[in-house]
Design a protein around this motif. Structure first.
Motif, PDB file in Angstrom:
ATOM      1  N   PHE A   1       2.037   5.150  11.052  1.00 41.73           N
ATOM      2  CA  PHE A   1       3.386   4.999  11.293  1.00 41.73           C
ATOM      3  C   PHE A   1       4.308   5.509  10.550  1.00 41.73           C
ATOM      4  O   PHE A   1       5.389   6.219  10.991  1.00 41.73           O
ATOM      5  N   HIS A   2       3.346   5.298   9.289  1.00 41.68           N
ATOM      6  CA  HIS A   2       4.987   6.402   8.106  1.00 41.68           C
ATOM      7  C   HIS A   2       3.779   5.911   6.837  1.00 41.68           C
ATOM      8  O   HIS A   2       2.889   5.906   6.899  1.00 41.68           O
ATOM      9  N   GLU A   3       4.347   6.285   5.729  1.00 39.20           N
ATOM     10  CA  GLU A   3       4.346   6.332   4.096  1.00 39.20           C
ATOM     11  C   GLU A   3       4.168   5.602   3.010  1.00 39.20           C
ATOM     12  O   GLU A   3       3.935   5.637   2.168  1.00 39.20           O
ATOM     13  N   PHE A   4       4.808   4.852   3.674  1.00 42.89           N
ATOM     14  CA  PHE A   4       5.276   3.454   2.478  1.00 42.89           C
ATOM     15  C   PHE A   4       4.900   2.327   2.194  1.00 42.89           C
ATOM     16  O   PHE A   4       3.830   2.507   3.776  1.00 42.89           O
ATOM     17  N   PHE A   5       4.746   1.245   1.936  1.00 41.72           N
ATOM     18  CA  PHE A   5       4.098   0.801   1.374  1.00 41.72           C
ATOM     19  C   PHE A   5       2.650   0.616   0.848  1.00 41.72           C
ATOM     20  O   PHE A   5       1.372   0.026   1.163  1.00 41.72           O
ATOM     21  N   ILE A   6       2.060   1.410   0.068  1.00 43.01           N
ATOM     22  CA  ILE A   6       0.771   1.773  -0.042  1.00 43.01           C
ATOM     23  C   ILE A   6       0.372   1.358  -1.738  1.00 43.01           C
ATOM     24  O   ILE A   6      -0.895   1.414  -1.646  1.00 43.01           O
ATOM     25  N   GLU A   7       1.726   0.717  -2.621  1.00 38.42           N
ATOM     26  CA  GLU A   7       1.039   0.259  -3.329  1.00 38.42           C
ATOM     27  C   GLU A   7      -0.095  -0.549  -3.421  1.00 38.42           C
ATOM     28  O   GLU A   7      -0.620  -1.327  -2.515  1.00 38.42           O
ATOM     29  N   ARG A   8      -1.098  -0.613  -4.426  1.00 40.96           N
ATOM     30  CA  ARG A   8      -2.187  -1.401  -4.803  1.00 40.96           C
ATOM     31  C   ARG A   8      -1.319  -2.666  -5.316  1.00 40.96           C
ATOM     32  O   ARG A   8      -0.741  -3.348  -5.980  1.00 40.96           O
ATOM     33  N   PRO A   9      -2.871  -4.097  -4.736  1.00 38.05           N
ATOM     34  CA  PRO A   9      -2.750  -5.315  -4.955  1.00 38.05           C
ATOM     35  C   PRO A   9      -2.029  -5.267  -6.901  1.00 38.05           C
ATOM     36  O   PRO A   9      -1.054  -5.941  -7.228  1.00 38.05           O
ATOM     37  N   GLU A  10      -2.898  -4.742  -7.756  1.00 33.18           N
ATOM     38  CA  GLU A  10      -2.890  -4.941  -8.641  1.00 33.18           C
ATOM     39  C   GLU A  10      -1.059  -4.720  -9.435  1.00 33.18           C
ATOM     40  O   GLU A  10      -0.824  -5.057 -10.210  1.00 33.18           O
ATOM     41  N   TYR A  11      -0.906  -3.339  -8.839  1.00 33.85           N
ATOM     42  CA  TYR A  11       0.988  -3.046  -8.812  1.00 33.85           C
ATOM     43  C   TYR A  11       1.452  -3.963  -8.707  1.00 33.85           C
ATOM     44  O   TYR A  11       2.345  -4.196  -9.189  1.00 33.85           O
ATOM     45  N   LEU A  12       1.169  -4.548  -6.968  1.00 33.51           N
ATOM     46  CA  LEU A  12       2.182  -5.393  -6.865  1.00 33.51           C
ATOM     47  C   LEU A  12       2.134  -6.775  -8.125  1.00 33.51           C
ATOM     48  O   LEU A  12       3.056  -7.105  -8.119  1.00 33.51           O
ATOM     49  N   MET A  13       1.356  -7.668  -8.543  1.00 34.03           N
ATOM     50  CA  MET A  13       1.294  -7.609  -9.128  1.00 34.03           C
ATOM     51  C   MET A  13       1.906  -7.467 -10.467  1.00 34.03           C
ATOM     52  O   MET A  13       2.902  -8.540 -10.918  1.00 34.03           O
ATOM     53  N   SER A  14       1.645  -6.924 -10.912  1.00 32.22           N
ATOM     54  CA  SER A  14       2.326  -6.129 -12.707  1.00 32.22           C
ATOM     55  C   SER A  14       3.393  -5.983 -12.113  1.00 32.22           C
ATOM     56  O   SER A  14       5.155  -6.459 -12.796  1.00 32.22           O
ATOM     57  N   LEU A  15       4.746  -5.664 -10.711  1.00 36.37           N
ATOM     58  CA  LEU A  15       5.614  -6.068 -10.588  1.00 36.37           C
ATOM     59  C   LEU A  15       6.211  -7.354  -9.880  1.00 36.37           C
ATOM     60  O   LEU A  15       7.751  -7.925 -10.113  1.00 36.37           O
TER      61      LEU A  15
END
Length: 123
Positions: free
Chosen positions: A74-88
């Motif tokens: 549907f779109h190209e957003f929200f592809i961040e890996r869990p490890e990156y999300l954790m670092s944020l």
């Protein structure tokens, strides 16, 4: 068209004018950028909130729901890996069976900062 006619640097006084006119031009650019960035943030927030389920109303989106629109093309957003999300600080993994994305932390995270260099950022 002759290239010389379109070159804004040939007639500097016409295109660049005085210092106050340049300040005004820069202010318009900065204001426009701020409006663009605010609009983009609101669109992303709305996309994320649409992924929120009725059982949750706490500003979090299940990680599976977070990835679903991208996985479905549907779109190209929200592809961040869990490890990156954790670092944020955007990944809530308190319940390992139902990890979720903390929407405000995600939206205000480094992913959406635009930086000219390490000292100047717009978030």
């Amino acid at each position: 068209y002759d290239r010389a006619e379109r070159n804004p640097f040939l007639k500097k006084e016409t295109h660049f004018g005085s210092y106050p006119s340049m300040v005004h031009l820069v202010e318009q650019i900065v204001d426009g950028f701020g409006m663009f960035q605010d609009n983009q943030c609101r669109q992303l927030k709305n996309l994320l909130m649409d992924l929120d389920t009725q059982e949750r109303n706490d500003g979090r989106v299940l990680l599976a729901n977070f990835y679903a629109p991208y996985n479905q093309g549907f779109h190209e957003f929200f592809i961040e890996r869990p490890e990156y999300l954790m670092s944020l600080g955007s990944l809530d993994d308190e319940d390992p069976m139902r990890p979720s994305v903390i929407v405000p932390n995600f939206l205000y995270g480094r992913s959406f900062c635009i930086s000219a260099d390490s000292d100047v950022q717009s978030c």
